[in-house]
Design a protein around this motif. Structure first.
Motif, short mmCIF file in Angstrom:
data_model
loop_
_atom_site.label_atom_id
_atom_site.label_comp_id
_atom_site.label_asym_id
_atom_site.label_seq_id
_atom_site.Cartn_x
_atom_site.Cartn_y
_atom_site.Cartn_z
N TYR A 172 5.87 5.40 1.52
CA TYR A 172 4.35 5.49 1.24
C TYR A 172 3.92 4.59 -0.57
CZ TYR A 172 4.63 9.32 4.26
OH TYR A 172 4.28 10.20 5.65
N VAL A 173 3.07 4.29 -0.19
CA VAL A 173 2.23 3.44 -1.60
C VAL A 173 1.05 4.30 -2.10
CG1 VAL A 173 1.43 1.20 -2.64
CG2 VAL A 173 3.16 1.66 -1.05
N LEU A 174 0.93 4.53 -2.94
CA LEU A 174 -0.76 4.77 -3.65
C LEU A 174 -1.25 3.44 -4.67
CD1 LEU A 174 -1.93 7.54 -4.80
CD2 LEU A 174 -0.61 7.67 -6.76
N ILE A 175 -2.36 4.11 -4.10
CA ILE A 175 -3.24 3.21 -5.26
C ILE A 175 -4.21 3.57 -5.68
CG2 ILE A 175 -4.16 1.08 -4.74
CD1 ILE A 175 -2.68 0.53 -1.92
N GLY A 194 2.61 -1.55 7.80
CA GLY A 194 2.87 -0.74 8.12
C GLY A 194 3.44 0.44 7.05
N PHE A 195 3.01 -0.05 6.25
CA PHE A 195 3.64 1.28 4.59
C PHE A 195 2.33 2.36 4.91
CE2 PHE A 195 4.59 -2.84 2.88
CZ PHE A 195 5.75 -2.09 1.92
N TYR A 196 2.45 3.62 4.45
CA TYR A 196 2.02 4.69 4.51
C TYR A 196 0.72 4.07 3.10
CZ TYR A 196 4.37 6.50 8.07
OH TYR A 196 4.99 7.38 9.70
N VAL A 197 0.38 4.27 3.58
CA VAL A 197 -1.23 4.16 2.14
C VAL A 197 -1.96 5.36 1.74
CG1 VAL A 197 -2.81 3.05 1.17
CG2 VAL A 197 -1.66 1.84 2.76
N LEU A 198 -1.74 5.97 0.15
CA LEU A 198 -2.53 6.71 -0.36
C LEU A 198 -3.67 5.97 -1.00
CD1 LEU A 198 0.76 9.24 -1.12
CD2 LEU A 198 -0.40 8.91 1.22
N THR A 242 5.34 13.14 1.44
CA THR A 242 6.91 12.68 0.82
C THR A 242 7.91 13.33 -0.61
OG1 THR A 242 8.04 10.86 0.32
CG2 THR A 242 5.60 11.04 -0.19
N LYS A 243 8.67 12.94 -0.44
CA LYS A 243 9.45 13.87 -1.56
C LYS A 243 9.91 12.41 -2.26
CE LYS A 243 9.41 18.21 -0.82
NZ LYS A 243 8.26 18.45 -1.27
N VAL A 244 9.81 11.12 -2.01
CA VAL A 244 9.58 9.78 -2.44
C VAL A 244 8.72 8.94 -2.38
CG1 VAL A 244 11.21 7.91 -1.85
CG2 VAL A 244 12.59 9.85 -1.85
N LEU A 245 8.39 8.51 -3.22
CA LEU A 245 7.29 7.88 -3.07
C LEU A 245 7.83 5.95 -3.76
CD1 LEU A 245 3.89 8.23 -3.79
CD2 LEU A 245 4.18 7.44 -6.35
N HIS A 246 7.81 5.01 -2.78
CA HIS A 246 7.94 3.41 -2.82
C HIS A 246 6.89 3.11 -3.74
CE1 HIS A 246 9.38 -0.06 -1.71
NE2 HIS A 246 7.79 -0.46 -1.92
N GLY A 247 5.95 3.18 -3.84
CA GLY A 247 4.86 2.37 -4.99
C GLY A 247 3.41 3.64 -5.73
N LEU A 248 3.60 2.83 -6.92
CA LEU A 248 2.24 3.80 -7.44
C LEU A 248 1.73 2.35 -8.09
CD1 LEU A 248 0.35 5.83 -9.02
CD2 LEU A 248 1.78 5.20 -10.72
N VAL A 249 0.37 1.81 -7.65
CA VAL A 249 -0.78 0.88 -8.16
C VAL A 249 -1.69 1.57 -8.66
CG1 VAL A 249 -1.39 -1.27 -6.90
CG2 VAL A 249 0.43 -0.20 -5.90
N LEU A 407 0.23 -8.60 -5.82
CA LEU A 407 0.22 -7.29 -4.69
C LEU A 407 0.89 -7.04 -4.37
CD1 LEU A 407 -3.14 -6.49 -5.89
CD2 LEU A 407 -1.39 -5.36 -7.38
N GLN A 408 1.07 -7.48 -3.14
CA GLN A 408 1.91 -8.16 -2.13
C GLN A 408 3.57 -7.91 -2.19
OE1 GLN A 408 -1.07 -9.37 1.15
NE2 GLN A 408 0.76 -8.53 1.85
N HIS A 409 3.79 -8.90 -3.09
CA HIS A 409 4.67 -9.65 -3.18
C HIS A 409 5.05 -8.75 -3.80
CE1 HIS A 409 7.79 -12.12 -5.21
NE2 HIS A 409 7.59 -12.86 -4.17
N ALA A 410 4.52 -7.62 -4.67
CA ALA A 410 5.05 -6.94 -5.87
C ALA A 410 5.84 -5.37 -5.32
CB ALA A 410 4.11 -6.51 -6.94
N VAL A 411 4.74 -5.22 -4.42
CA VAL A 411 4.76 -4.12 -3.28
C VAL A 411 5.86 -4.31 -2.06
CG1 VAL A 411 3.74 -2.22 -2.38
CG2 VAL A 411 2.82 -2.73 -4.31
N MET A 412 6.39 -5.21 -2.06
CA MET A 412 6.71 -5.53 -0.55
C MET A 412 8.40 -6.30 -1.22
SD MET A 412 3.47 -6.94 2.58
CE MET A 412 4.95 -7.14 2.99
N ASN A 413 8.74 -7.55 -1.49
CA ASN A 413 9.26 -8.73 -1.85
C ASN A 413 10.65 -7.02 -2.42
OD1 ASN A 413 10.60 -10.38 -3.21
ND2 ASN A 413 10.32 -11.22 -1.10
N THR A 414 11.97 -7.96 -1.93
CA THR A 414 13.16 -7.58 -3.17
C THR A 414 13.51 -7.15 -4.11
OG1 THR A 414 14.11 -8.93 -1.55
CG2 THR A 414 14.14 -7.30 -0.49
N VAL A 415 12.96 -8.84 -4.30
CA VAL A 415 12.73 -9.19 -5.94
C VAL A 415 11.79 -9.14 -6.30
CG1 VAL A 415 13.78 -10.68 -7.39
CG2 VAL A 415 15.08 -9.77 -5.41
#
Length: 464
Positions: A172-175, A194-198, A242-249, A407-415
């Motif tokens: 889940y990613v909140l923007i 394929g992310f769950y976009v909030l 969700t109990k876990v938020l992958h990203g906050l933009v 922004l996509q790289h910051a949210v999606m990339n492993t590094v």
């Protein structure tokens, strides 16, 4: 060891012997011990004596080298004049300490008259034909060339062997600020991945318009980050999903153009509320969901205005500088939790924040207080207003998709990177300028502003 004695220059003072080395301690002499003469308060050191002492030192060290003895240390003792002479001849003196350079030295015997002594001291090439400056320059060039080559290699490696992206399933990613611009574009792109976009939108009427562009996984809801009740409602909505938020933009932002003297405190507080305090409130509220799992991300949309300050953007720059500092603190404080914090620092992009913020001059003039109008004058304000409308950076604003890709790289990339400077304006122009000394940058910005008009009341300033 008697071979190391010299009737005019050196005498053997002591010998230290180890399993591997024999250390000979030599004493420079001229009639009596030089050290004792120099430190004697009653001793008067003339310029001629300094010249003779330096010749003695050179001759003595050269004699040691001719006996295959390496000179490891030479101390500078009292007397300002002697120290000055030694500093003047420092390069030549140090070369005596290297046997492989001895062959480059042209040593002349000790002169017997003052004129010859002065001639020798005034002609440095009699002692050295290679300077430390030359060696330092070569070494520095080699180091810079190595670093530049290393950087090129690193960039090529990044290009041909990019780090992989994470698996978006179930994340889940909140923007915030998804009405238009970067947030709007990012919501669409992450939904495709394929992310769950909030997605939070400021204007409620934009909820349906954005929903139509997203899949059924996405959730779109009204969100004003300057209102704590909206933030609390958004938290409950996300927590139920969700109990876990992958990203906050943190994307929401506004800009106000104008000199400090023209900008009201209400306008400045409004900019800070949206561009800084709103993002701080969002981050603090959703932090528990972000650190529930390692490798979550907070991505703050900052600006080149967060590291370089331009006239007429005092409120905007202040808010972005604050957000930059907040991001740095957050990244360092949350390091044990594995929270990644990235900052996006674009230049001028073709978004509504710059395309729609210019108003007509009559409206701008009427908003100003009477004392500001009198102090600056209509001619100056009109000139400044016209220059702002023809700003070359605004005129040649870049494609906002460059920011969306960052922004996509910051949210999606492993590094993910810590700082992103998408576009040529930020990376090639603004960031290098920000590294310059302030007084140089001030002059450059004044030239770029190209403002020839003078405020009306400048001529009325008091003089001493």
């Amino acid at each position: 060891m008697k071979a190391f004695q010299h009737r005019r220059f050196l005498q053997l003072y002591d010998v230290l012997k180890t399993k591997e080395d024999i250390c000979l301690i030599m004493e420079l002499i001229i009639g009596e011990k030089l050290f004792e003469r120099v430190i004697n308060d009653e001793f008067i050191l003339t310029e001629r004596l300094c010249e003779l002492y330096m010749i003695q030192i050179y001759e003595g060290v050269h004699f040691m080298h001719s006996c295959n003895v390496v000179h490891l240390d030479m101390k500078v003792y009292r007397s300002d004049l002697l120290c000055f002479i030694i500093r003047k001849c420092l390069q030549a003196k140090e070369y005596f300490a290297h046997p492989w350079l001895t062959r480059r030295l042209k040593i002349v015997s000790t002169p017997n008259d003052e004129e010859t002594t002065k001639k020798i001291l005034s002609t440095k090439k009699n002692y050295v034909d290679l300077s430390y400056n030359d060696i330092d320059s070569v070494i520095m060039c080699l180091i810079l060339a190595f670093l530049f080559g290393l950087y090129i290699f690193y960039r090529l490696y990044q290009h041909f062997f990019p780090t992989p992206n994470i698996n978006p399933n179930g994340k889940y990613v909140l923007i915030s600020g998804c009405d238009t611009g970067f947030g709007h574009g990012l919501a669409i792109e992450l939904d495709k991945q394929g992310f769950y976009v909030l997605a939070g939108v400021y204007i409620p009427d934009n909820v349906i318009a954005l929903k139509d562009k997203l899949s059924s996984r996405a959730t779109v809801f009204p969100l004003d980050i300057t209102k704590q009740e909206d933030i609390d409602a958004a938290f409950e909505l996300v927590k139920n999903k969700t109990k876990v938020l992958h990203g906050l933009v943190n994307n929401a932002g506004i800009a106000i153009v104008g000199y400090i003297d023209w900008t009201s405190m209400e306008a400045m507080r409004k900019v800070m509320d949206v561009n800084y305090f709103g993002h701080v409130a969002m981050t603090k509220k959703f932090l528990p969901l972000l650190i529930a799992k390692r490798d979550s991300r907070v991505v703050n949309i900052c600006s080149a205005a967060g590291y370089i300050t331009s006239p007429s953007l005092s409120a905007y720059c202040a808010s972005k500088y604050a957000l930059e500092s907040f991001s740095d603190c957050l990244r360092r404080e949350m390091f044990p939790w594995g929270l990644r914090v990235s900052v996006i620092e674009p230049g001028f992009m073709r978004t509504p924040i710059i395309e729609g913020h210019y108003e007509s001059f009559p409206n701008f003039w009427n908003r100003l207080s009477s004392d500001v109008q009198e102090r600056w004058g209509e001619n100056f304000l009109k000139t400044k207003f016209d220059i702002e409308k023809t700003n070359p950076f605004v005129k040649y604003a870049e494609d906002p998709m460059k920011v969306v890709r960052a922004l996509q790289h910051a949210v999606m990339n492993t590094v993910p990177c810590i700082h992103y400077r998408p576009g040529l304006q930020s990376s090639i122009i603004f960031f290098p300028l920000s590294r310059l000394p302030d007084w140089i940058l001030d002059r450059i910005l004044m030239i770029v502003e190209n403002l020839h008009a003078i405020p009306a009341n400048v001529s009325k300033q008091l003089t001493d």
